[in-house]
Every structure is written in C-alpha cells, then in structure tokens.
Design a protein around this motif. Sequence first.
Motif, PDB file in Angstrom:
ATOM      1  N   HIS A 188       0.812  -1.310   0.077  1.00  0.00           N
ATOM      2  CA  HIS A 188      -0.017   0.128   0.152  1.00  0.00           C
ATOM      3  C   HIS A 188       1.046   1.013   0.064  1.00  0.00           C
ATOM      4  O   HIS A 188       1.872   1.158   0.481  1.00  0.00           O
ATOM      5  CB  HIS A 188      -0.839  -0.024   1.268  1.00  0.00           C
ATOM      6  CG  HIS A 188      -1.566  -1.204   1.442  1.00  0.00           C
ATOM      7  ND1 HIS A 188      -3.141  -1.338   1.030  1.00  0.00           N
ATOM      8  CD2 HIS A 188      -1.437  -2.590   2.034  1.00  0.00           C
ATOM      9  CE1 HIS A 188      -3.470  -2.433   1.438  1.00  0.00           C
ATOM     10  NE2 HIS A 188      -2.511  -3.069   1.893  1.00  0.00           N
ATOM     11  N   SER A 189       0.364   2.249  -0.512  1.00  0.00           N
ATOM     12  CA  SER A 189       1.001   3.740  -0.498  1.00  0.00           C
ATOM     13  C   SER A 189       2.131   3.671  -1.803  1.00  0.00           C
ATOM     14  O   SER A 189       2.732   2.658  -1.810  1.00  0.00           O
ATOM     15  CB  SER A 189       1.488   4.155   0.753  1.00  0.00           C
ATOM     16  OG  SER A 189       2.575   3.376   1.262  1.00  0.00           O
ATOM     17  N   PRO A 190       2.014   4.489  -2.689  1.00  0.00           N
ATOM     18  CA  PRO A 190       2.992   4.702  -3.656  1.00  0.00           C
ATOM     19  C   PRO A 190       4.373   4.549  -3.452  1.00  0.00           C
ATOM     20  O   PRO A 190       5.018   3.568  -4.218  1.00  0.00           O
ATOM     21  CB  PRO A 190       2.850   6.125  -4.310  1.00  0.00           C
ATOM     22  CG  PRO A 190       1.458   6.808  -3.623  1.00  0.00           C
ATOM     23  CD  PRO A 190       1.366   5.865  -2.347  1.00  0.00           C
ATOM     24  N   HIS A 218      -2.124   9.512  -7.292  1.00  0.00           N
ATOM     25  CA  HIS A 218      -1.910  10.915  -7.094  1.00  0.00           C
ATOM     26  C   HIS A 218      -2.112  11.707  -8.460  1.00  0.00           C
ATOM     27  O   HIS A 218      -2.295  12.880  -8.399  1.00  0.00           O
ATOM     28  CB  HIS A 218      -0.532  11.210  -6.854  1.00  0.00           C
ATOM     29  CG  HIS A 218      -0.240  10.539  -5.413  1.00  0.00           C
ATOM     30  ND1 HIS A 218      -0.036  11.728  -4.484  1.00  0.00           N
ATOM     31  CD2 HIS A 218      -0.272   9.748  -4.621  1.00  0.00           C
ATOM     32  CE1 HIS A 218       0.287  11.514  -3.302  1.00  0.00           C
ATOM     33  NE2 HIS A 218       0.165  10.191  -3.361  1.00  0.00           N
ATOM     34  N   PHE A 219      -2.255  10.922  -9.588  1.00  0.00           N
ATOM     35  CA  PHE A 219      -2.818  11.608 -10.744  1.00  0.00           C
ATOM     36  C   PHE A 219      -4.222  11.169 -11.030  1.00  0.00           C
ATOM     37  O   PHE A 219      -4.511  10.172 -10.965  1.00  0.00           O
ATOM     38  CB  PHE A 219      -1.911  10.878 -11.946  1.00  0.00           C
ATOM     39  CG  PHE A 219      -1.720   9.477 -11.826  1.00  0.00           C
ATOM     40  CD1 PHE A 219      -2.724   8.546 -12.482  1.00  0.00           C
ATOM     41  CD2 PHE A 219      -0.716   8.868 -11.246  1.00  0.00           C
ATOM     42  CE1 PHE A 219      -2.749   7.464 -12.654  1.00  0.00           C
ATOM     43  CE2 PHE A 219      -0.560   7.431 -11.305  1.00  0.00           C
ATOM     44  CZ  PHE A 219      -1.772   6.714 -12.045  1.00  0.00           C
ATOM     45  N   ARG A 223      -9.028   4.066 -15.432  1.00  0.00           N
ATOM     46  CA  ARG A 223      -8.060   4.364 -16.007  1.00  0.00           C
ATOM     47  C   ARG A 223      -6.953   3.356 -15.959  1.00  0.00           C
ATOM     48  O   ARG A 223      -6.159   3.037 -16.953  1.00  0.00           O
ATOM     49  CB  ARG A 223      -7.170   5.765 -15.294  1.00  0.00           C
ATOM     50  CG  ARG A 223      -5.793   6.260 -15.714  1.00  0.00           C
ATOM     51  CD  ARG A 223      -5.387   7.369 -15.166  1.00  0.00           C
ATOM     52  NE  ARG A 223      -6.300   8.413 -16.082  1.00  0.00           N
ATOM     53  CZ  ARG A 223      -7.094   9.230 -15.263  1.00  0.00           C
ATOM     54  NH1 ARG A 223      -7.236   9.114 -13.818  1.00  0.00           N
ATOM     55  NH2 ARG A 223      -7.909  10.328 -15.653  1.00  0.00           N
ATOM     56  N   ALA A 224      -6.724   2.538 -14.924  1.00  0.00           N
ATOM     57  CA  ALA A 224      -6.114   1.364 -14.708  1.00  0.00           C
ATOM     58  C   ALA A 224      -6.444   0.323 -15.807  1.00  0.00           C
ATOM     59  O   ALA A 224      -5.571  -0.368 -16.424  1.00  0.00           O
ATOM     60  CB  ALA A 224      -6.041   0.895 -13.319  1.00  0.00           C
ATOM     61  N   GLU A 281       3.677   4.387 -11.821  1.00  0.00           N
ATOM     62  CA  GLU A 281       2.602   3.445 -11.431  1.00  0.00           C
ATOM     63  C   GLU A 281       2.660   2.561 -12.895  1.00  0.00           C
ATOM     64  O   GLU A 281       2.333   1.248 -12.874  1.00  0.00           O
ATOM     65  CB  GLU A 281       1.288   3.933 -11.214  1.00  0.00           C
ATOM     66  CG  GLU A 281       1.219   4.817  -9.782  1.00  0.00           C
ATOM     67  CD  GLU A 281       1.199   3.522  -8.814  1.00  0.00           C
ATOM     68  OE1 GLU A 281       1.217   2.471  -8.665  1.00  0.00           O
ATOM     69  OE2 GLU A 281       0.988   4.222  -7.611  1.00  0.00           O
ATOM     70  N   TRP A 282       2.536   3.050 -14.015  1.00  0.00           N
ATOM     71  CA  TRP A 282       2.651   2.415 -15.188  1.00  0.00           C
ATOM     72  C   TRP A 282       3.800   1.194 -15.352  1.00  0.00           C
ATOM     73  O   TRP A 282       3.438   0.190 -15.741  1.00  0.00           O
ATOM     74  CB  TRP A 282       2.519   3.457 -16.383  1.00  0.00           C
ATOM     75  CG  TRP A 282       2.634   2.436 -17.858  1.00  0.00           C
ATOM     76  CD1 TRP A 282       1.792   2.267 -18.605  1.00  0.00           C
ATOM     77  CD2 TRP A 282       3.724   2.032 -18.620  1.00  0.00           C
ATOM     78  NE1 TRP A 282       1.904   1.644 -19.745  1.00  0.00           N
ATOM     79  CE2 TRP A 282       3.417   1.578 -19.600  1.00  0.00           C
ATOM     80  CE3 TRP A 282       5.181   2.035 -18.324  1.00  0.00           C
ATOM     81  CZ2 TRP A 282       4.300   0.822 -20.664  1.00  0.00           C
ATOM     82  CZ3 TRP A 282       5.881   1.558 -19.325  1.00  0.00           C
ATOM     83  CH2 TRP A 282       5.496   0.962 -20.550  1.00  0.00           C
TER      84      TRP A 282
END
Length: 407
Positions: A117-119, A148-149, A185-186, A165-166
């Motif tokens: 969890h968390s970026p 965050h985007f 989006r994902a 993330e990508w």
Amino acid sequence: MKLDIHNGKAGNNNCLHQKQALCIASVASLLDNFNRNNIQILLEMGYEVTAAANFHSKEDINSQEKIDAFAKEMRAKGVHTVQIDFSRNIWKAGCQLKSALQVQKLLKQNFDLIHCHSPICAALVRAEAAKYRKTYGTRVFYTAHGFHFFSGAPKRNWLLYYPAEWLFSWVTDDLITITKEDYQRAKKHFHAKRIHALPGAGVNIEKFAPHNTCRGKVRASLCLKDSDIMLFSAGELNENKNHKAVIEALFEIKKADPLKYASLHYMIAGKGSLGNELEKLAQRLGVSAHLHLLGYRTDIPGLLAAADIFILPSKREGLNMSLMEAMASGLPCIAGRIRGNRDLLEGLENSCLVNPADHKEIAAAVISLSEKGTVMTSERKPYSRLKKFRLEAVSAKMKKIYAKGGF
C-alpha cells in the motif's frame, strides 16, 4: 516500544511449509485503519502473516499510543510486526535508500503473497518482489488508495507518479482500485494481470449509525448551545485536506450573514503540521472564535452524533473513510467534487459537491444545508447508497480476490 523482527521461516522450496503473507505500508496507520480486515482474512485462510510499516513515524496520522496498541494487538493474534523506516516524502533520499535495503532483507523470507500500500512503499516493494514472482511464483497485490494523478491533478503529479505506476503495473499480479475513475484508467492503461474495483476498506455502518442519545452530552462537552451549528471535519491537518478553504468560507459567511455566522462552529479532529497555520489564518480573518482544533480523537462516532454538517474539503481523495462514516451517521455532507466523493455523493439529496478551491461555493453550501433544515437529527438514518460499501460486502469481495489463483 521495540518491535518484533520477522525471522525463522521456511523457504518456498519446502512444499509443506505454512503459507506466508506480507502486508506492508508506509506508515502503521494504513495497516491499522485500512488493513485490519485484510490481515484477518489472510489469517483465516491459513497464512502466517507479517505486518511491516514505519511504526515510529512522525508522518503518521495516528498517535504513537494507538500505533503501539495496534502492534500489540497484531502480535497477540500471531502476526509478526516489522519496522521499516519508510518516509512518505519522496525527496528524503536517505530514508528511501535505507527503507529499500530493509525491504530487500525482509523479502528474502520468500513470501507466498505480498500486499503493499501507498505509492513509495509499493514501488520499493514491487521492484524487489519482481524476482520472487518469477522464481517462486509470489503473488504481488497493490491497493491504490487513490492515484496521485487524476482528472484535475497538478501536472507534476502526472509527470512524477503516472510513469512509475505504469512501469510497476507490469510486475503486479492484482491491482486493486477503490474509485471508478482510477479503475477505468487502470483498466485502459496499466498492465497488472488482474485489475479489481473494490469499494474501499469497508465501513461498519452499525458503529456509526445515528446515536442521537449521546448528542446532547457530547455537544455540552464541546460547549455548544442547542442553537449552534457544528461543522465537522476529520483528517490530518495538511495541505491536501484543505481545511483553510472552510475557514475562508466562515469569513465569507461572516461578511454576508453575520447572524448565521454567529451560530457556526467549525471543529476539526486530527493532528498535523498545519495546525498553527490554520489558527493564524483564522485570527487574520477574524473567525478564530469559531475554529476549534480538537486534536487526535478516538470518539469519532460521538463527534458525528454531535455534528450538524460534515465537511470534506480535500483536494485529493480516494474513497474517504471519514466521509463514509459521516454518511453512516446520517449527517448532511459537503465534499469536494473529486473522484471518490462523486462515487459516494453524486445525485444524493442532503449533500453538496463543491469545488474545493472555491471557498465561496463552500460557504453557499453551508448556508444552503443549514437553511433547508437538514441539520435536524430526528430523521437521520444511514445513506442507503452505503450498502455496497459495507464492511461485510468488501470482505466477501476481498476473500475472492485473495483466493483467485491461490495455492
């Protein structure tokens, strides 16, 4: 309090070993507030569970006493607790390097399942876990509690977080999103093996259902008169939570309707680095007598019962738990017109979605809800839309996600 260190586990080359699961987050509150249920599910599925996070972070929204109590409770259940010195500040290079080395050491335990969890934490973990996915078949889960985007996010967020993330989606087995916008989006752009839409961490509706019997007592403890209107927010005192917009809205109401302003009191439960700044802003605008910083509180159900309008002015949210708790208590709600809030409130009566950057719009929403008489408590009941966000519904879905392709 010194935490246990994870040790002494058999590797994946032993077919008789007990399955090992790791739940890991940047700060302990993410495990405490959003992953208790996941940990319990994994225990019931027969996993030996390790919970890793920064259990001593000044960046945490929970008090150290609450963090220590959580760690003690986990160990009592047989869960291993491990200190990783994560920082949520991406620019603290020394902290990031230290935590990366700690993650590298921890993952040598060859976990069967890793849920991160968390970026920043998730990036470090997934980078290291990639080799274990390939060699041992470790399944890697990542819950995005709100990318965050997002639509309307600053360009720097897109430049910094979207490529990361990508990239790491290629080494993710199960990507769990909690808002419609993030899921869409994902699904369109990312490459995890499976992408799930989960309605948050689940809200215990019964715990927060209207408690009118304690309303008077709690309001008396806050020195509120029956005629006062309590505006309430719960959350960390930081830039993103945007409490200053509500303080500016109070000033707007003071100018436009002094009589209405006299009855308003804005109370915030939470701690954070911007407390002094918020108090100075209120003093400068002449509304300090109507701002009340309550600090860290453990009596949120009672505060919701005492409140008249709940306000979530954040610039960025995933699926905010405090908003769902307010909805469970039947409170009229004002929230920023952003992704997760739209999932919860769009089209509902007794609520307002506003531009979080527009304090005049927030002021208008406060006046509108109070003048409509929606602050009356006699007919409050949990929002019917919360049904799919119930803890039981989320747990059932999470069990299926963990089990798919399981061992």
